[in-house]
Design a protein around this motif. Structure first.
Motif, PDB file in Angstrom:
ATOM      1  N   LYS A 185       6.735  14.745   6.939  1.00 48.40           N
ATOM      2  CA  LYS A 185       7.910  15.537   6.543  1.00 48.40           C
ATOM      3  C   LYS A 185       7.778  16.970   7.034  1.00 48.40           C
ATOM      4  O   LYS A 185       8.767  17.691   7.113  1.00 48.40           O
ATOM      5  N   ARG A 186       6.548  17.393   7.359  1.00 45.53           N
ATOM      6  CA  ARG A 186       6.371  18.746   7.886  1.00 45.53           C
ATOM      7  C   ARG A 186       6.450  18.782   9.414  1.00 45.53           C
ATOM      8  O   ARG A 186       6.252  19.812  10.018  1.00 45.53           O
ATOM      9  N   TRP A 215       0.840  -1.200   0.000  1.00 45.41           N
ATOM     10  CA  TRP A 215       0.000   0.000   0.000  1.00 45.41           C
ATOM     11  C   TRP A 215       0.879   1.256   0.000  1.00 45.41           C
ATOM     12  O   TRP A 215       0.598   2.219  -0.693  1.00 45.41           O
ATOM     13  N   ASP A 267       6.443  11.276   3.125  1.00 51.51           N
ATOM     14  CA  ASP A 267       5.333  11.807   2.332  1.00 51.51           C
ATOM     15  C   ASP A 267       3.971  11.393   2.865  1.00 51.51           C
ATOM     16  O   ASP A 267       2.949  11.927   2.441  1.00 51.51           O
ATOM     17  N   LEU A 268       3.941  10.430   3.762  1.00 56.49           N
ATOM     18  CA  LEU A 268       2.651   9.968   4.275  1.00 56.49           C
ATOM     19  C   LEU A 268       2.252  10.789   5.497  1.00 56.49           C
ATOM     20  O   LEU A 268       3.098  11.359   6.194  1.00 56.49           O
ATOM     21  N   THR A 269       0.963  10.821   5.771  1.00 58.77           N
ATOM     22  CA  THR A 269       0.480  11.606   6.906  1.00 58.77           C
ATOM     23  C   THR A 269       0.730  10.854   8.206  1.00 58.77           C
ATOM     24  O   THR A 269       1.079   9.680   8.200  1.00 58.77           O
ATOM     25  N   HIS A 324       7.427   7.045   6.521  1.00 58.41           N
ATOM     26  CA  HIS A 324       7.700   7.592   5.203  1.00 58.41           C
ATOM     27  C   HIS A 324       7.326   9.071   5.215  1.00 58.41           C
ATOM     28  O   HIS A 324       6.220   9.417   5.578  1.00 58.41           O
ATOM     29  N   ILE A 349       2.796   6.144  -2.333  1.00 53.32           N
ATOM     30  CA  ILE A 349       3.907   7.058  -2.588  1.00 53.32           C
ATOM     31  C   ILE A 349       3.977   7.389  -4.063  1.00 53.32           C
ATOM     32  O   ILE A 349       4.215   8.530  -4.451  1.00 53.32           O
ATOM     33  N   LYS A 358       1.186   9.839  -4.947  1.00 46.52           N
ATOM     34  CA  LYS A 358       1.084  11.076  -4.181  1.00 46.52           C
ATOM     35  C   LYS A 358       1.872  12.155  -4.912  1.00 46.52           C
ATOM     36  O   LYS A 358       2.940  11.890  -5.432  1.00 46.52           O
ATOM     37  N   GLU A 377      -1.458   7.762   8.421  1.00 46.02           N
ATOM     38  CA  GLU A 377      -0.995   6.665   7.570  1.00 46.02           C
ATOM     39  C   GLU A 377       0.257   6.028   8.155  1.00 46.02           C
ATOM     40  O   GLU A 377       0.422   4.806   8.133  1.00 46.02           O
TER      41      GLU A 377
END
Lengths: 258, 418
Positions: free
Chosen positions: B158-159, A18, B115-117, B113, A23, A26, B120
């Motif tokens: 990432k933020r 997933w 880029d994930l929230t 990761h 990724i 996105k 997530e």
């Protein structure tokens, strides 16, 4: 020990797959269109090649040829992008490989899994294209699950081998790139093995050839090349068993060698 | 089930310095050599060129429900043990047996990761750390509440600030509920309040019957949490036993290496701790008397020196500070080549913990330092668990009784409802 096998960690496999999918799409504008782009490009290239053949042979390009190339392009795109992605998967996850224990085969398998989604999307588009080309359905389509299964098994086998190899030697990654770039000439994607007459059977030693021929045949209402398909299935199965063994042999050295 | 939940016996681990064969060009000659010289088949005890032992003959076992500490200097092999325990690496020799699910609070954010929230990543990291999705779903609210990051759940990590990142990682890891929990210095994550939370969570995990292996430089935490410990030095087990003994041994071996500018005119040559009877000692009980002795020498004449000692806790907060000047001595004068020894007797009104001694030579009038030696000596106070904090104020329970009549009156009072 508990929690060490892939089956125990299927939720992890699901989440990693997933993640790869999430990724990829996105912050990308085209999103799922990417799944269609690569097969579409292969089909276009195939059309050019077929047009060249037709000029030489004086036989016009038939609709069936377009259908055949399209049907071959989708599994081929799956195979190529899976291998490309999977080969890099262990190195790309160095953080996890060296710092947390998990069954490492999850990474190459998840890489293949995430491409499987693209494969499904592209197949959906393919169905529409085939419908527009007035290719009907037949009993032969029941072979499709078998073909897909062998294809996935073979792809996972190579993914396991190459991902572990690339972890030890970065050469493997470049080697895979080179081979994948030119493999399309050794595999019946743009052409049929039959075009080579009696030489065609040499091409069929490539385990992917019977699969692609099979995909093309069953969509166009013909049976797959059965003996060759059995050969392909056997090669895939042995490759899979060998790859799993190879992978597990090397796994203890991953963290120190990456 | 009885018996040890974690059993390590005769474990050796070999590593190689420098690069491994990184490409085929390097590999092929090496393979050829290997085939000819049979080096690959050499006995595992043998060390090839550039190889070294990270661990040698390490054995210990941990019982179910026990908290076990591992201490040692950097490079002693602590991380290697953890990697072997968690299965990331395999020992060169020896066996490791873990009975049950093992989880490591080591790289708690490695699975994130960017880029994930946050949401997530909780699921992703949770499964990486060994939970199933159903388990995460059940504990999701608890994890979020623990992290205190409710507002940022739908922001890509990432933020996040590095503190938020670490907090989210720890929050997920703290909810794994393993049979064996390995903890490596993670209690230093986040601000003070979050650290307290982590500490409480660890205690909860322990009291719920989980086994904990705790690896730390924080001797106070080890002595608070773990009854038994292991001392590692250069890959070998020096001692396994009650944490107090192990810590005492560790401190007595820890020599603060110090580089001194040879040009320096005035320097501290020795700082040592002695019990009241004059014997060198590093572990004390609350209320013990200790003599802190500072020696210095001068290469050039100085005539306005005051000697300062300072005791700091593990966070380097000064706990205590005194000097010859404030104790009534006049400025000390040293001629070139002369040396000085100064002994302070203090009574350790300190709660249990690890403390360090800093020594300074100050200019008498201006209080500016000529010379300083930080962490010149380390000592450990094995206080009673009746107090927490730094100061031991010798509490005596004067009164703690139920004033029965009041309680009964309240209990029998009719309830009025308006």
């Amino acid at each position: 020990m508990k929690q060490r096998t892939l089956l125990d960690r299927r939720d992890l496999l699901y989440m990693i797959t997933w993640r790869e999918i999430r990724i990829k799409y996105k912050q990308s504008v085209m999103g799922m269109l990417w799944a269609v782009l690569m097969p579409a490009t292969i089909v276009l290239a195939g059309m050019v090649v077929r047009f060249g053949f037709s000029l030489l042979s004086g036989r016009p390009v038939a609709l069936a040829d377009v259908a055949s190339v399209s049907v071959r392009a989708v599994p081929w795109a799956f195979f190529v992008s899976s291998l490309r992605f999977a080969t890099a998967s262990l190195v790309a996850n160095t953080q996890l490989v060296t710092k947390i224990y998990l069954p490492r085969e999850i990474f190459p398998i998840a890489a293949v899994g995430s491409q499987l989604l693209d494969f499904c999307v592209a197949s959906g588009v393919l169905v529409i294209v085939l419908a527009l080309l007035h290719v009907g359905v037949s009993v032969q389509l029941l072979w499709l699950p078998v073909l897909v299964l062998i294809l996935v098994l073979f792809t996972i086998s190579l993914s396991l081998l190459f991902s572990a190899g690339a972890l030890f030697f970065r050469d493997v990654k470049y080697l895979v790139e080179v081979v994948l770039t030119f493999a399309i000439f050794f595999t019946p994607v743009f052409y049929d093995a039959a075009m080579f007459g009696r030489w065609g059977s040499i091409l069929m030693f490539n385990p992917l050839a019977p699969l692609l021929e099979g995909f093309s045949n069953v969509v166009l209402h013909a049976p797959p090349p059965l003996p060759w398909l059995a050969y392909s299935a056997a090669v895939s199965l042995f490759a899979f068993l060998g790859a799993v063994r190879f992978f597990h042999r090397l796994e203890p050295y991953f963290a120190e060698s990456v | 089930m009885s018996g040890p939940v974690l059993d390590v016996s005769g474990v050796y681990k070999k590593f190689r310095k420098g690069e491994l064969y990184d490409s085929l060009r390097d590999l092929i000659p090496a393979l050829a050599r290997g085939l000819l010289g049979r080096r690959w088949r050499a006995a595992p005890e043998a060390l090839a060129e550039r190889e070294f032992w990270a661990l040698q003959d390490v054995s210990f076992s941990v019982q179910r429900g026990e908290a076990f500490g591992i201490i040692g200097n950097n490079g002693a092999g602590k991380s290697t043990i953890l990697k072997l325990l968690s299965g990331i690496m395999r020992p060169t020799r020896g066996t490791i047996h873990v009975d049950g699910r093992l989880s490591a609070l080591i790289e708690v954010s490695a699975g994130f990761h960017p880029d994930l929230t946050g949401r997530e990543n909780i699921y992703l990291n949770g499964t990486i750390l060994g939970m199933t999705r159903a388990e995460i779903k059940r504990r999701f609210d608890a994890i979020v509440a623990f992290s205190g990051l409710e507002e940022f759940l739908d922001t890509p990590v990432k933020r996040y600030s590095s503190g938020m990142f670490a907090r989210l990682g720890f929050s997920v890891a703290a909810h794994v509920e393993p049979d064996v929990l390995i903890v490596d210095e993670v209690l230093s994550v986040g601000d003070y309040l979050f650290q307290q939370k982590c500490f409480e969570r660890m205690s909860d995990v322990m009291s719920s019957g989980s086994t904990v292996v705790f690896v730390s430089h924080d001797l106070r935490a080890v002595s608070t949490l773990c009854a038994r410990s292991l001392l590692l030095e250069r890959g070998r087990v020096l001692h396994v036993g009650p944490s107090h003994d192990v810590i005492r041994m560790y401190l007595s071996r820890a020599q603060a290496a110090r580089s001194v500018d040879p040009e320096q005119e005035l320097r501290i040559t020795d700082v040592s701790l002695h019990a009241a009877n004059g014997a060198p000692q590093v572990e004390f009980e609350t209320g013990d008397g200790v003599d802190i002795s500072v020696a210095a020498e001068a290469r050039a004449a100085h005539n306005d020196i005051s000697v300062v000692i300072q005791i700091v806790d593990e966070n380097q907060y000064p706990v205590f500070d005194t000097c010859t000047q404030r104790l009534g001595a006049g400025p000390v004068s040293l001629a070139a080549g002369e040396s000085l020894r100064c002994t302070f007797r203090v009574r350790l009104g300190l709660a249990q913990g690890t403390y360090r001694v800093n020594a300074f030579l100050h200019r008498y009038v201006t209080d500016r330092p000529y010379e300083r030696w930080l962490s010149a000596a380390t000592f450990f106070v094995a206080g009673t668990p009746t107090v927490r904090g730094v100061a031991h104020l010798a509490p005596i329970l004067m009164q703690c009784e139920q004033t029965a009549s009041v309680v009964e009156e309240i209990a029998h009072e009719p309830v009025h409802v308006d």
